[in-house]
Design a protein around this motif. Structure first.
Motif, PDB file in Angstrom:
ATOM      1  N   ALA A  44       0.842  -1.202   0.000  1.00 50.28           N
ATOM      2  CA  ALA A  44       0.000   0.000   0.000  1.00 50.28           C
ATOM      3  C   ALA A  44       0.879   1.254   0.000  1.00 50.28           C
ATOM      4  O   ALA A  44       1.940   1.288   0.634  1.00 50.28           O
ATOM      5  CB  ALA A  44      -0.907  -0.011   1.220  1.00 50.28           C
ATOM      6  N   THR A  45       0.438   2.276  -0.713  1.00 55.65           N
ATOM      7  CA  THR A  45       1.197   3.521  -0.745  1.00 55.65           C
ATOM      8  C   THR A  45       0.847   4.363   0.480  1.00 55.65           C
ATOM      9  O   THR A  45      -0.183   4.159   1.121  1.00 55.65           O
ATOM     10  CB  THR A  45       0.859   4.338  -2.000  1.00 55.65           C
ATOM     11  OG1 THR A  45      -0.510   4.740  -1.932  1.00 55.65           O
ATOM     12  CG2 THR A  45       1.091   3.518  -3.263  1.00 55.65           C
ATOM     13  N   GLU A  86      -2.551   5.944   0.180  1.00 63.25           N
ATOM     14  CA  GLU A  86      -3.639   5.006   0.441  1.00 63.25           C
ATOM     15  C   GLU A  86      -3.797   4.769   1.939  1.00 63.25           C
ATOM     16  O   GLU A  86      -4.914   4.738   2.463  1.00 63.25           O
ATOM     17  CB  GLU A  86      -3.375   3.669  -0.256  1.00 63.25           C
ATOM     18  CG  GLU A  86      -3.552   3.720  -1.769  1.00 63.25           C
ATOM     19  CD  GLU A  86      -3.018   2.469  -2.467  1.00 63.25           C
ATOM     20  OE1 GLU A  86      -3.488   2.187  -3.556  1.00 63.25           O
ATOM     21  OE2 GLU A  86      -2.119   1.784  -1.920  1.00 63.25           O
ATOM     22  N   LEU A  87      -2.657   4.600   2.606  1.00 64.21           N
ATOM     23  CA  LEU A  87      -2.702   4.341   4.046  1.00 64.21           C
ATOM     24  C   LEU A  87      -3.276   5.541   4.787  1.00 64.21           C
ATOM     25  O   LEU A  87      -4.118   5.400   5.675  1.00 64.21           O
ATOM     26  CB  LEU A  87      -1.302   4.005   4.578  1.00 64.21           C
ATOM     27  CG  LEU A  87      -0.693   2.699   4.058  1.00 64.21           C
ATOM     28  CD1 LEU A  87       0.722   2.524   4.589  1.00 64.21           C
ATOM     29  CD2 LEU A  87      -1.560   1.505   4.454  1.00 64.21           C
ATOM     30  N   ALA A 128      -5.242   7.894   3.656  1.00 67.09           N
ATOM     31  CA  ALA A 128      -6.671   8.043   3.383  1.00 67.09           C
ATOM     32  C   ALA A 128      -7.477   7.038   4.205  1.00 67.09           C
ATOM     33  O   ALA A 128      -8.540   7.377   4.741  1.00 67.09           O
ATOM     34  CB  ALA A 128      -6.942   7.851   1.893  1.00 67.09           C
ATOM     35  N   ALA A 129      -6.967   5.811   4.318  1.00 68.05           N
ATOM     36  CA  ALA A 129      -7.681   4.781   5.063  1.00 68.05           C
ATOM     37  C   ALA A 129      -7.675   5.081   6.562  1.00 68.05           C
ATOM     38  O   ALA A 129      -8.670   4.843   7.254  1.00 68.05           O
ATOM     39  CB  ALA A 129      -7.067   3.413   4.788  1.00 68.05           C
ATOM     40  N   ASN A 169      -9.803  -0.720   0.141  1.00 72.42           N
ATOM     41  CA  ASN A 169      -9.299  -0.478  -1.216  1.00 72.42           C
ATOM     42  C   ASN A 169      -7.967  -1.167  -1.471  1.00 72.42           C
ATOM     43  O   ASN A 169      -7.065  -0.603  -2.080  1.00 72.42           O
ATOM     44  CB  ASN A 169      -9.193   1.027  -1.489  1.00 72.42           C
ATOM     45  CG  ASN A 169     -10.564   1.660  -1.627  1.00 72.42           C
ATOM     46  OD1 ASN A 169     -11.442   1.112  -2.285  1.00 72.42           O
ATOM     47  ND2 ASN A 169     -10.762   2.784  -0.969  1.00 72.42           N
ATOM     48  N   SER A 170      -7.875  -2.373  -0.955  1.00 70.58           N
ATOM     49  CA  SER A 170      -6.717  -3.262  -1.108  1.00 70.58           C
ATOM     50  C   SER A 170      -5.466  -2.768  -0.378  1.00 70.58           C
ATOM     51  O   SER A 170      -4.370  -3.256  -0.611  1.00 70.58           O
ATOM     52  CB  SER A 170      -6.413  -3.565  -2.575  1.00 70.58           C
ATOM     53  OG  SER A 170      -5.661  -2.533  -3.162  1.00 70.58           O
ATOM     54  N   ALA A 171      -5.628  -1.814   0.562  1.00 70.00           N
ATOM     55  CA  ALA A 171      -4.478  -1.372   1.365  1.00 70.00           C
ATOM     56  C   ALA A 171      -4.247  -2.294   2.559  1.00 70.00           C
ATOM     57  O   ALA A 171      -3.255  -2.159   3.274  1.00 70.00           O
ATOM     58  CB  ALA A 171      -4.692   0.064   1.852  1.00 70.00           C
TER      59      ALA A 171
END
Ligand SMILES: *[C@@H]1O[C@H](CO)[C@@H](O)[C@H](O)[C@H]1NC(C)=O
Length: 118
Positions: free
Chosen positions: A37-38, A41-42, A44-45, A97-99
């Protein structure tokens, strides 16, 4: 023990040793950040799970037991798991979202405890 016996028994016994099953037949699973995970992405999650998502992220705040190591990946792991354990029986999955990915290894360390709920 004769080798041929080992060859027969090992594939049968090994999974039992590596993946001990709970009495209810379910594996214990925690939800953590995927290494792929970028940061975006992290982040945001984390924003979602600790914000409107309603996960308890108090332990990753400064001076709390899971603040260190202060990395996005560690904080995301804690937040993902807190969210997942709280809502998994209401249909939440360990996805983000696949993170995120599930693990059968308890991510707890020192005084930082990762919840697991049956
Ligand atoms: C996460 O929240 C912080 C603080 O509110 C904000 O500055 C940041 O832009 C947000 N990041 C993402 C990726 O949503």
């Amino acid at each position: 023990m004769p080798t041929f016996l080992l060859r027969i028994l090992l594939p049968i016994l090994l999974p039992v040793v590596i993946f001990p099953q709970k009495s209810n037949g379910e594996f214990e699973q925690w939800c953590i950040a995927d290494v792929q995970a970028t940061d975006a992405e992290l982040q945001a999650a984390i924003n979602y799970t600790c914000g409107e998502g309603g996960a308890d992220c108090s332990k990753i705040q400064e001076n709390q037991p899971c603040y260190l190591p202060n990395t996005l990946k560690d904080h995301a792991s804690f937040a993902f798991n807190a969210y997942y354990q709280k809502f998994k029986h209401n249909g939440a999955s360990c996805y983000f979202n696949s993170a995120a990915i599930t693990t059968e290894k308890d991510p707890s360390y020192g005084s930082c405890h990762y919840d697991y709920t049956l």
